[in-house]
Write an enzyme that holds these catalytic residues in place. Structure first.
Site: not given
Length: 316
Positions: A10, A13-14, A17-18, A44, A49, A78, A111
């Site tokens: 529900g 989610m844009p 994203g970056l 994101d 990373y 992730k 991931h």
């Protein structure tokens, strides 16, 4: 023009994203701040990373300055492969939350379907240069993910780099509590992923495209590799719309209802990558771009091709 995709939870989610893979720690805080200033609400990231503390600094600065509230943002991270043992899933998530200085994530993804030997090495390799696996199966990892939802640490859970059979295994799992809300996969005109996207969307699973610009800064790039941003066919479509090739590559996903996370650390490009809601590719142009598919991967994860859960030996 829908600027969000509705998840099976529900939540909205844009759609843009970056991305923050390969964004150096010294630069990513400013990139996050520039993105939020430009209107991005979706960031994101991932443990692997190794820049989540700096991503968190950018997010916290914008909240502190009153630019956004936490609930306006959609933050994704992730679970790395070395945390696949069910009891370790929570540790992995808590490390990310503490780095980001957040008390919950909007979406948390497994991931990769492959578990690696636990420990401080992100890519534990054997003498042959292959990743060392653990003894897990991603179905037990998924149970650990479901526990995070129940604990309130994450609002939604999903997967990344999973093929159709692996997603089916989760959907058919006895006692499944929460379906994946998202599958984040590499996707761009040289890897259009039509079958996988159709399958996911038919199951109510949203899709996010990573490396939408072909990841020109990937560490293993070879000079002879194809370049999406330099592709004359993409350039021609861009010129027609008075847009940049990057904007066309991003718009391509939006029109497939695919969430897209271009990475940049340059404020001007960060803004440009978000200016994709004021034009539309024709059906003909979409067909043309889909015709560029050559099943070429930026991220083949070549160290793990022998892993039992390696996802890319299947057709999709």
């Amino acid at each position: 023009m829908a600027t969000t995709v509705k998840l099976n939870t529900g939540a909205q989610m844009p759609i843009v994203g970056l991305g923050t893979w390969k964004s150096p720690p010294g630069k990513v805080t400013e990139a996050v701040k520039a993105a939020i200033s430009a209107g991005y609400r979706h960031i994101d990231g991932a443990f692997v990373y190794q820049n989540e503390a700096e991503v968190g600094e950018g997010v916290q600065a914008m909240i502190k300055d009153g630019v956004v509230k936490r609930e306006d943002l959609f933050i994704v991270s992730k679970l790395w492969c070395t945390f696949h043992e069910k009891p370790m899933v929570k540790q992995g998530c808590e490390k990310t939350l503490s780095d980001l200085k957040l008390d919950y994530l909007d979406l948390y993804l497994v991931h990769w379907p492959m578990g690696f030997k636990a420990g401080s090495e992100l890519f534990p390799l054997d003498s042959a240069g292959e990743t060392i696996k653990d003894n897990t199966h991603f179905l037990e990892t998924w149970e650990g993910m479901e526990e995070l939802v129940d604990a309130g640490l994450v609002k939604a859970i999903g997967v990344s780099n999973f093929n159709k059979e692996q997603i089916e295994a989760i959907l058919n799992k006895p006692g499944l509590k929460y379906k994946p809300a998202n599958n984040q996969v590499e996707c761009h005109p040289y890897l259009t992923q039509e079958k996988l996207i159709n399958y996911c969307q038919s199951q109510g699973i949203s899709v996010t495209a990573y490396s939408p610009l072909g990841s020109p800064d990937r560490p293993w790039a070879k000079p002879e590799d194809p370049s999406l941003l330099e592709d004359p066919n993409i350039k021609a479509i861009a010129e027609k719309h008075k847009k940049t090739p990057a904007q066309v590559l991003i718009r391509f996903h939006i029109q497939r209802n695919v969430i897209v996370i271009p990475k940049s650390i340059t404020p001007q490009r960060i803004q440009e990558n978000f200016q994709v809601f004021d034009f539309e590719l024709t059906e003909e142009e979409m067909k043309t771009i889909l015709g560029f598919n050559r099943n070429w991967r930026v991220c083949p994860m070549q160290w793990s091709t022998k892993h039992k859960d390696y996802p890319f030996n299947a057709e999709f």
